[in-house]
Design a protein around this motif. Structure first.
Motif, mmCIF file in Angstrom:
data_model
loop_
_atom_site.group_PDB
_atom_site.id
_atom_site.type_symbol
_atom_site.label_atom_id
_atom_site.label_comp_id
_atom_site.label_asym_id
_atom_site.label_seq_id
_atom_site.Cartn_x
_atom_site.Cartn_y
_atom_site.Cartn_z
ATOM 1 N N ASP A 94 0.811 -1.222 0.000
ATOM 2 C CA ASP A 94 0.000 0.000 0.000
ATOM 3 C C ASP A 94 0.840 1.266 0.000
ATOM 4 O OD1 ASP A 94 -2.166 -1.653 -0.039
ATOM 5 O OD2 ASP A 94 -2.801 -1.270 2.020
ATOM 6 N N ILE A 107 1.837 1.863 -3.515
ATOM 7 C CA ILE A 107 0.690 2.390 -4.261
ATOM 8 C C ILE A 107 0.479 3.866 -3.931
ATOM 9 C CG2 ILE A 107 -1.815 2.231 -4.531
ATOM 10 C CD1 ILE A 107 -1.519 -0.817 -4.100
ATOM 11 N N GLN A 108 0.630 4.227 -2.658
ATOM 12 C CA GLN A 108 0.497 5.629 -2.260
ATOM 13 C C GLN A 108 1.538 6.501 -2.954
ATOM 14 O OE1 GLN A 108 0.709 5.643 2.023
ATOM 15 N NE2 GLN A 108 -1.321 4.727 2.278
ATOM 16 N N TYR A 109 2.747 5.977 -3.093
ATOM 17 C CA TYR A 109 3.793 6.747 -3.770
ATOM 18 C C TYR A 109 3.447 6.935 -5.245
ATOM 19 C CZ TYR A 109 8.453 8.510 -4.868
ATOM 20 O OH TYR A 109 9.508 9.301 -5.271
ATOM 21 N N ALA A 110 2.917 5.887 -5.871
ATOM 22 C CA ALA A 110 2.494 5.995 -7.261
ATOM 23 C C ALA A 110 1.422 7.074 -7.414
ATOM 24 C CB ALA A 110 1.968 4.646 -7.754
ATOM 25 N N GLU A 111 0.458 7.086 -6.497
ATOM 26 C CA GLU A 111 -0.617 8.085 -6.560
ATOM 27 C C GLU A 111 -0.069 9.498 -6.360
ATOM 28 O OE1 GLU A 111 -3.748 7.627 -7.432
ATOM 29 O OE2 GLU A 111 -3.270 5.519 -7.784
ATOM 30 N N LYS A 112 0.931 9.619 -5.509
ATOM 31 C CA LYS A 112 1.508 10.945 -5.259
ATOM 32 C C LYS A 112 2.238 11.466 -6.500
ATOM 33 C CE LYS A 112 3.519 13.506 -1.443
ATOM 34 N NZ LYS A 112 4.036 13.444 -0.058
ATOM 35 N N LYS A 142 1.417 10.642 -9.554
ATOM 36 C CA LYS A 142 0.345 10.992 -10.490
ATOM 37 C C LYS A 142 -0.230 12.366 -10.183
ATOM 38 C CE LYS A 142 -1.151 6.248 -11.477
ATOM 39 N NZ LYS A 142 -2.252 5.265 -11.304
ATOM 40 N N LYS A 143 -0.395 12.681 -8.897
ATOM 41 C CA LYS A 143 -0.931 13.988 -8.513
ATOM 42 C C LYS A 143 0.012 15.115 -8.916
ATOM 43 C CE LYS A 143 -3.835 12.427 -4.681
ATOM 44 N NZ LYS A 143 -4.060 12.452 -3.209
#
Length: 305
Positions: free
Chosen positions: A249, A252-257, A259-260
């Motif tokens: 997780d 995944i959080q790093y990937a989302e960051k 993307k943002k």
């Protein structure tokens, strides 16, 4: 949790590893991790493998250089191994890096950075940074294409790779992060679900961060990638996560960051697998699938362009 027979065979293998009783905890970790080597399977022949030592003041940094061919100006993958910042070596990742060199037809430079607890943060990161500076400055003389520098790492090496990519973003073509460590919080849903393993557990995670991170660096984004807020302008990023991994997780959080921050990220989830499967190609088929996915990603972003 329902693991495949392949993963269960790995877990059974690991369960049988015996370590000398007179070792201190971090020496025992290193010995335990070294015993994973047979899981990677047969070592492939590579066109050329050499070793080199760089000197940074009074510190020596050993490198292993894999060349799959004698082409001029090759793409290069600078690789930082995993091992919870306190284990791992040029040997623990030798088999999969041989495979990756052949599969990508890229030179790979594996970095034997300093380990905690003898050398806590930022010693290991400083070693990695020194190597990347050296490579950028000497790319043409060592037959490397300076426009095709790729940073890669697994687990703790993924944390180092993340920070190095941020530092050198204008010089890096791609980053490859294999189930990377990105946070010292250890409170995500996957950490709660898999706090007792398989493979990684919460107790070892707490111990690893305690050895690695001195109190005055507890909120340092160079040590903890998920704390970084300067993620704009990063190169294309590939992130692999395992389904049964406490690190899932936070990666995944790093990937989302990223993307943002309007970055380009390909996030691949490998179902039914556990942490460390990149080094388990002799047992787990997903290791080869991951290898091909990285080849395809590199071909689409940098190598064939």
């Amino acid at each position: 949790m329902i693991v495949s027979k392949q993963v269960q065979n790995v877990l059974d293998f690991i369960q049988k590893i015996e370590i000398e009783e007179n070792l201190n905890p971090w020496e025992a970790n290193r010995a335990f991790y070294t015993n994973f080597i047979p899981l990677a399977g047969k070592k492939e022949a590579v066109f050329q493998i050499t070793e080199q030592t760089l000197s940074d003041n009074n510190n020596s940094i050993n490198l292993r250089i894999y060349r799959p061919n004698d082409d001029e100006k090759q793409p290069v993958i600078i690789y930082f191994h995993g091992g919870w910042f306190n284990a791992g070596s040029l040997e623990t990742h030798d088999t999969p890096l041989r495979q990756l060199a052949n599969a990508t037809q890229s030179t790979i430079i594996a970095v034997d950075y300093r380990l905690a607890p003898e050398h806590p943060f930022p010693a290991g990161l400083n070693d990695c940074e020194f190597v990347v500076k050296w490579l950028i400055e000497n790319a043409l003389s060592i037959n490397i294409d300076p426009e095709k520098i790729i940073i890669a790492g697994d687990s703790a090496g993924g944390a180092l790779a993340s920070s190095i990519t941020r530092k050198f973003r204008s010089k890096i073509a791609v980053q490859l992060l294999i189930y990377p460590v990105t946070s010292n919080d250890l409170k995500t849903a996957s950490w709660i679900e898999f706090q007792n393993g398989p493979l990684l557990d919460l107790k070892s995670g707490i111990q690893a961060w305690d050895w690695y991170l001195p109190d005055n660096y507890k909120n340092d984004s160079d040590a903890i990638p998920l704390l970084a807020n300067d993620l704009s302008g990063l190169p294309p990023t590939f992130i692999a996560v395992a389904e049964y991994d406490p690190l899932r997780d936070e990666a995944i959080q790093y990937a989302e960051k990223i993307k943002k921050a309007e970055g380009s990220v390909k996030l691949n989830l490998y179902k039914g697998t556990t942490h460390g499967f990149f080094q388990m190609g002799g047992f787990i088929a997903d290791s080869k699938i991951l290898m091909q996915d990285m080849v395809d990603f590199l071909n689409n972003t940098v190598i064939t362009k």
